[in-house]
Design a protein around this motif. Structure first.
Motif, PDB file in Angstrom:
ATOM      1  N   PHE A  44      29.458  55.484  25.699  1.00 15.11           N
ATOM      2  CA  PHE A  44      28.567  54.348  25.932  1.00 15.11           C
ATOM      3  C   PHE A  44      29.116  53.097  25.258  1.00 15.11           C
ATOM      4  CE2 PHE A  44      24.170  53.192  27.205  1.00 15.11           C
ATOM      5  CZ  PHE A  44      24.098  51.931  26.640  1.00 15.11           C
ATOM      6  N   ASN A  45      29.295  53.158  23.941  1.00 18.59           N
ATOM      7  CA  ASN A  45      29.723  51.972  23.191  1.00 18.59           C
ATOM      8  C   ASN A  45      31.135  51.531  23.563  1.00 18.59           C
ATOM      9  OD1 ASN A  45      28.004  53.491  20.520  1.00 18.59           O
ATOM     10  ND2 ASN A  45      27.280  51.689  21.575  1.00 18.59           N
ATOM     11  N   ALA A  46      32.105  52.450  23.449  1.00 16.91           N
ATOM     12  CA  ALA A  46      33.510  52.075  23.647  1.00 16.91           C
ATOM     13  C   ALA A  46      33.856  51.933  25.128  1.00 16.91           C
ATOM     14  CB  ALA A  46      34.416  53.101  22.975  1.00 16.91           C
ATOM     15  N   PHE A  47      33.804  53.047  25.871  1.00 20.56           N
ATOM     16  CA  PHE A  47      34.186  52.984  27.284  1.00 20.56           C
ATOM     17  C   PHE A  47      33.247  52.085  28.077  1.00 20.56           C
ATOM     18  CE2 PHE A  47      33.488  54.663  31.600  1.00 20.56           C
ATOM     19  CZ  PHE A  47      34.728  54.351  32.145  1.00 20.56           C
ATOM     20  N   GLY A  48      31.938  52.219  27.861  1.00 15.71           N
ATOM     21  CA  GLY A  48      30.980  51.387  28.586  1.00 15.71           C
ATOM     22  C   GLY A  48      31.210  49.909  28.340  1.00 15.71           C
ATOM     23  N   GLY A  49      31.540  49.547  27.079  1.00 16.61           N
ATOM     24  CA  GLY A  49      31.826  48.157  26.764  1.00 16.61           C
ATOM     25  C   GLY A  49      33.096  47.657  27.432  1.00 16.61           C
ATOM     26  N   MET A  50      34.155  48.475  27.386  1.00 10.03           N
ATOM     27  CA  MET A  50      35.418  48.086  28.011  1.00 10.03           C
ATOM     28  C   MET A  50      35.277  47.964  29.526  1.00 10.03           C
ATOM     29  SD  MET A  50      38.064  50.500  25.888  1.00 10.03           S
ATOM     30  CE  MET A  50      38.175  50.390  24.088  1.00 10.03           C
ATOM     31  N   LYS A  51      34.424  48.789  30.093  1.00 10.92           N
ATOM     32  CA  LYS A  51      34.208  48.779  31.541  1.00 10.92           C
ATOM     33  C   LYS A  51      33.714  47.418  32.009  1.00 10.92           C
ATOM     34  CE  LYS A  51      31.818  51.649  34.995  1.00 10.92           C
ATOM     35  NZ  LYS A  51      33.023  52.229  35.610  1.00 10.92           N
ATOM     36  N   LEU A  99      37.550  45.566  16.489  1.00  9.04           N
ATOM     37  CA  LEU A  99      38.504  46.281  17.336  1.00  9.04           C
ATOM     38  C   LEU A  99      38.449  45.763  18.763  1.00  9.04           C
ATOM     39  CD1 LEU A  99      40.524  48.545  17.940  1.00  9.04           C
ATOM     40  CD2 LEU A  99      38.578  50.112  18.178  1.00  9.04           C
ATOM     41  N   VAL A 100      37.259  45.490  19.262  1.00 11.14           N
ATOM     42  CA  VAL A 100      37.092  44.985  20.624  1.00 11.14           C
ATOM     43  C   VAL A 100      37.831  43.657  20.799  1.00 11.14           C
ATOM     44  CG1 VAL A 100      35.413  44.064  22.271  1.00 11.14           C
ATOM     45  CG2 VAL A 100      34.917  46.175  21.025  1.00 11.14           C
ATOM     46  N   VAL A 101      37.669  42.761  19.823  1.00 10.06           N
ATOM     47  CA  VAL A 101      38.351  41.472  19.883  1.00 10.06           C
ATOM     48  C   VAL A 101      39.864  41.665  19.807  1.00 10.06           C
ATOM     49  CG1 VAL A 101      38.670  39.258  18.716  1.00 10.06           C
ATOM     50  CG2 VAL A 101      36.371  40.222  18.936  1.00 10.06           C
ATOM     51  N   LEU A 102      40.310  42.548  18.924  1.00 14.28           N
ATOM     52  CA  LEU A 102      41.742  42.830  18.790  1.00 14.28           C
ATOM     53  C   LEU A 102      42.332  43.336  20.102  1.00 14.28           C
ATOM     54  CD1 LEU A 102      44.299  43.334  16.917  1.00 14.28           C
ATOM     55  CD2 LEU A 102      43.428  45.680  16.726  1.00 14.28           C
ATOM     56  N   LEU A 103      41.670  44.306  20.729  1.00 14.94           N
ATOM     57  CA  LEU A 103      42.186  44.877  21.975  1.00 14.94           C
ATOM     58  C   LEU A 103      42.225  43.838  23.083  1.00 14.94           C
ATOM     59  CD1 LEU A 103      40.407  48.363  22.011  1.00 14.94           C
ATOM     60  CD2 LEU A 103      42.682  47.795  21.139  1.00 14.94           C
ATOM     61  N   SER A 104      41.243  42.964  23.116  1.00 15.69           N
ATOM     62  CA  SER A 104      41.218  41.909  24.133  1.00 15.69           C
ATOM     63  C   SER A 104      42.384  40.948  23.946  1.00 15.69           C
ATOM     64  CB  SER A 104      39.894  41.153  24.072  1.00 15.69           C
ATOM     65  OG  SER A 104      38.804  42.004  24.335  1.00 15.69           O
ATOM     66  N   ARG A 105      42.651  40.566  22.710  1.00 15.28           N
ATOM     67  CA  ARG A 105      43.806  39.696  22.432  1.00 15.28           C
ATOM     68  C   ARG A 105      45.099  40.392  22.831  1.00 15.28           C
ATOM     69  NH1 ARG A 105      42.323  38.008  16.191  1.00 15.28           N
ATOM     70  NH2 ARG A 105      40.421  36.827  16.630  1.00 15.28           N
ATOM     71  N   LEU A 106      45.177  41.676  22.513  1.00 13.90           N
ATOM     72  CA  LEU A 106      46.396  42.431  22.809  1.00 13.90           C
ATOM     73  C   LEU A 106      46.604  42.543  24.319  1.00 13.90           C
ATOM     74  CD1 LEU A 106      48.740  43.964  21.532  1.00 13.90           C
ATOM     75  CD2 LEU A 106      47.290  46.021  21.484  1.00 13.90           C
ATOM     76  N   MET A 107      45.527  42.729  25.071  1.00 11.09           N
ATOM     77  CA  MET A 107      45.648  42.792  26.523  1.00 11.09           C
ATOM     78  C   MET A 107      46.197  41.482  27.085  1.00 11.09           C
ATOM     79  SD  MET A 107      42.775  43.548  29.466  1.00 11.09           S
ATOM     80  CE  MET A 107      42.967  45.329  29.482  1.00 11.09           C
ATOM     81  N   VAL A 108      45.661  40.358  26.603  1.00  4.94           N
ATOM     82  CA  VAL A 108      46.133  39.055  27.066  1.00  4.94           C
ATOM     83  C   VAL A 108      47.599  38.859  26.686  1.00  4.94           C
ATOM     84  CG1 VAL A 108      45.836  36.554  26.890  1.00  4.94           C
ATOM     85  CG2 VAL A 108      43.826  38.053  26.941  1.00  4.94           C
ATOM     86  N   ALA A 109      47.942  39.209  25.456  1.00  8.01           N
ATOM     87  CA  ALA A 109      49.318  39.022  24.990  1.00  8.01           C
ATOM     88  C   ALA A 109      50.304  39.860  25.801  1.00  8.01           C
ATOM     89  CB  ALA A 109      49.405  39.371  23.507  1.00  8.01           C
ATOM     90  N   GLU A 110      49.996  41.128  25.993  1.00  9.73           N
ATOM     91  CA  GLU A 110      50.893  42.000  26.752  1.00  9.73           C
ATOM     92  C   GLU A 110      50.973  41.567  28.222  1.00  9.73           C
ATOM     93  OE1 GLU A 110      52.896  44.262  25.805  1.00  9.73           O
ATOM     94  OE2 GLU A 110      52.258  44.775  23.767  1.00  9.73           O
ATOM     95  N   LEU A 111      49.868  41.062  28.756  1.00 10.55           N
ATOM     96  CA  LEU A 111      49.872  40.565  30.134  1.00 10.55           C
ATOM     97  C   LEU A 111      50.887  39.451  30.305  1.00 10.55           C
ATOM     98  CD1 LEU A 111      48.501  40.344  32.982  1.00 10.55           C
ATOM     99  CD2 LEU A 111      46.891  38.747  31.931  1.00 10.55           C
ATOM    100  N   PHE A 112      50.889  38.493  29.363  1.00 13.89           N
ATOM    101  CA  PHE A 112      51.776  37.335  29.532  1.00 13.89           C
ATOM    102  C   PHE A 112      53.159  37.541  28.934  1.00 13.89           C
ATOM    103  CE2 PHE A 112      47.644  35.397  30.425  1.00 13.89           C
ATOM    104  CZ  PHE A 112      47.961  34.805  31.640  1.00 13.89           C
ATOM    105  N   LEU A 113      53.406  38.680  28.352  1.00 12.60           N
ATOM    106  CA  LEU A 113      54.789  39.076  28.074  1.00 12.60           C
ATOM    107  C   LEU A 113      55.450  39.571  29.356  1.00 12.60           C
ATOM    108  CD1 LEU A 113      54.579  40.940  24.640  1.00 12.60           C
ATOM    109  CD2 LEU A 113      55.667  38.733  25.109  1.00 12.60           C
ATOM    110  N   ARG A 114      54.661  40.098  30.265  1.00 14.60           N
ATOM    111  CA  ARG A 114      55.190  40.696  31.496  1.00 14.60           C
ATOM    112  C   ARG A 114      55.156  39.746  32.693  1.00 14.60           C
ATOM    113  NH1 ARG A 114      53.148  44.748  28.470  1.00 14.60           N
ATOM    114  NH2 ARG A 114      54.019  46.848  28.684  1.00 14.60           N
ATOM    115  N   TYR A 115      54.128  38.887  32.727  1.00 18.49           N
ATOM    116  CA  TYR A 115      53.918  38.071  33.926  1.00 18.49           C
ATOM    117  C   TYR A 115      53.783  36.594  33.557  1.00 18.49           C
ATOM    118  CZ  TYR A 115      52.535  42.752  35.437  1.00 18.49           C
ATOM    119  OH  TYR A 115      52.504  44.104  35.679  1.00 18.49           O
ATOM    120  N   ASP A 116      54.219  35.740  34.501  1.00 19.68           N
ATOM    121  CA  ASP A 116      54.061  34.295  34.317  1.00 19.68           C
ATOM    122  C   ASP A 116      52.690  33.820  34.786  1.00 19.68           C
ATOM    123  OD1 ASP A 116      56.584  33.889  33.229  1.00 19.68           O
ATOM    124  OD2 ASP A 116      57.517  33.602  35.199  1.00 19.68           O
TER     125      ASP A 116
END
Length: 496
Positions: free
Chosen positions: A296-303, A453-470
């Motif tokens: 509920f908390n983790a997966f539901g939030g990420m969903k 942790l939620v904020v950290l993972l969100s930042r990491l997703m954005v960072a990894e996204l723009f390491l791969r794509y313009d």
């Protein structure tokens, strides 16, 4: 850099008589009513889900009453909830009373005016349904905080592995179909990540096989159906309303899948149980709480969160994408081609973008509490009296877009809104984790233990996204669980 959405109107409040305790404001009777018994709650429910929709339901009443504080019925209403009467808070000034557990009770009110059957939780009330004054709350919250602290070193590398698989699957879908459905791929990634992080297992290698994510999704849907709508045009509103909002849906359709889930988590939580026993907690109760935490908390939030994040960044367009890519690649280049905690802290625009996406569309849009005593709340212009026992409801997407706090562009996605000293002062108005962003979770409050942790993972997703794509383009929609995102094009970075 901005993109607009539907506007929330500015508020003017009719002032009545003077409040001597707060001389700068006036005391006003809370406007609104609940209508006739049985009929009023059903009328409001039909307005909320079908006749007006969620946003207009609140906007129209704010406009009619000229107040961000008013009375109304909240779903589901008769048969499921014994009391649908709430006092609504829509502004950033009154909203934080819902975080003050000395003034509001949080017992059994996570989902609002009803609570799902405890059959969904092994017969227990999970920590999220407990008030901080209940003895087990502190023990369970402490267990969660200790678990997260012990996993600190795994956060970045585990999520990077999951993101690598996500982006590979997106590339594959784009190559085959010219588009990629982000939500399904993101949900699969999130489910796998949660199990790898908390339980050190890959769910597909367990008895869950490929059914785990579906089991959790169905488990969530059956619990929350009374306060949701399917949004299916082919299903008549009256039929959907009868099916979803007349009775609580039963647990038995997911019972067998939940048993598998329980067994897998139980067998993988030996070290967690050892810590729990020190706190005087039973393994069985802890295991059901772990399912709730993970599912509920983790997966539901990420969903809800990850599609929202990609949606707002995608809609902002290539200019913002270029700025994010330049920022991320500069930090990674200086850090020796790796992303670290300290490196992520240097990404000021990336951090701001994450907060702005959360501000625009909080992953948890609702907050509830029951007044523990007679109290007063203040909007920007008036003071209101709330009686002991009354249910208070806050709709976060209005509070986090308060024009009195965020100004004339309150309904626009402004990527750099939280950059710099002035921007950081606005963080206390970012409500999403059951408290202000500037507050930290403790055993004594109801704030999400994994907030950072939620904020950290969100930042990491954005960072990894723009390491791969313009840059990338998207199409958006809505579903039972929130925003939907379809990626329509991707431009890979030259170095990938």
């Amino acid at each position: 850099m901005s993109c607009s959405t539907s506007e929330v109107p500015e508020t003017t409040t009719t002032k009545t008589y003077y409040d001597s305790q707060h001389p700068q404001l006036f005391l006003r009777k809370i406007p609104g009513d609940y209508g006739l018994p049985f009929i009023g709650p059903i009328k409001d429910r039909l307005d909320y889900f079908y006749n007006q929709g969620e946003i207009e339901f609140f906007r129209s009443r704010e406009r009619n009453y000229k107040s961000t504080v008013f009375r109304v019925n909240m779903p589901p209403g008769p048969f499921i909830s014994s009391n649908s009467k709430v006092i609504v808070l829509l502004d950033a000034n009154s909203f934080p009373v819902l975080f003050d557990t000395t003034k509001v009770e949080k017992k059994n009110i996570l989902d609002g005016t009803f609570m799902p059957s405890t059959s969904f939780f092994g017969g227990y009330r999970p920590c999220a349904f407990l008030d901080p004054l209940e003895p087990k709350h502190a023990k369970l919250k402490q267990l969660f905080l200790s678990l997260l602290a012990s996993l600190h070193d795994k956060f970045i590398p585990t999520f990077q592995t999951s993101l690598s698989e996500l982006f590979s699957n997106i590339d594959s879908q784009i190559s085959t179909n010219s588009t990629a459905g982000f939500n399904v791929l993101s949900d699969n990634m999130s489910f796998d990540f949660v199990f790898r992080l908390f339980f050190n297992i890959n769910p597909i290698d367990t008895k869950l096989g490929s059914d785990g994510e579906g089991t959790i999704t169905n488990w969530l849907a059956l619990q929350l159906a009374p306060i949701a709508t399917l949004g299916l045009a082919m299903l008549p509103n009256c039929l959907e309303d009868f099916m979803l909002h007349t009775f609580k849906l039963p647990f038995f359709p997911v019972k067998s899948g939940y048993k598998k889930l329980y067994k897998v988590i139980y067998e993988s939580s030996t070290s967690i149980f050892e810590e729990a026993e020190k706190l005087g907690l039973k393994k069985d109760e802890v295991c059901h709480n772990l399912i709730f935490l993970a599912g509920f908390n983790a997966f539901g939030g990420m969903k809800r969160l990850f599609p929202t994040l990609i949606k707002w960044i995608g809609l902002a367009g290539p200019e913002l994408h270029k700025q994010l890519a330049n920022e991320v690649r500069a930090v990674v280049s200086s850090a020796g081609r790796s992303l670290t905690f300290s490196g992520l802290e240097q990404l000021s625009l990336t951090k701001s973008v994450v907060y702005e996406a959360i501000r625009m569309e909080p992953p948890v849009p609702y907050q509830y509490g029951k007044a523990k005593e007679d109290l007063t709340v203040q909007s920007h212009e008036s003071t209101f009296e709330i009686k002991k026992g009354e249910i208070i409801f806050g709709y976060q997407p209005f509070a986090t877009r308060d024009v009195m706090v965020f100004g004339g562009n309150n309904n626009e996605f402004v990527a750099d809104r939280f950059v710099g000293e002035k921007g950081e002062k606005l963080l206390k108005y970012v409500f999403w984790s059951n408290d202000r962003e500037t507050v930290n979770p403790t055993v004594d409050n109801k704030q999400c233990p994994a907030k950072d942790l939620v904020v950290l993972l969100s930042r990491l997703m954005v960072a990894e996204l723009f390491l791969r794509y313009d840059t990338f383009t998207i199409k958006t929609g809505t579903s039972f669980s929130g925003s939907t995102v379809t990626i329509t094009s991707l431009t890979k970075a030259a170095s990938t």
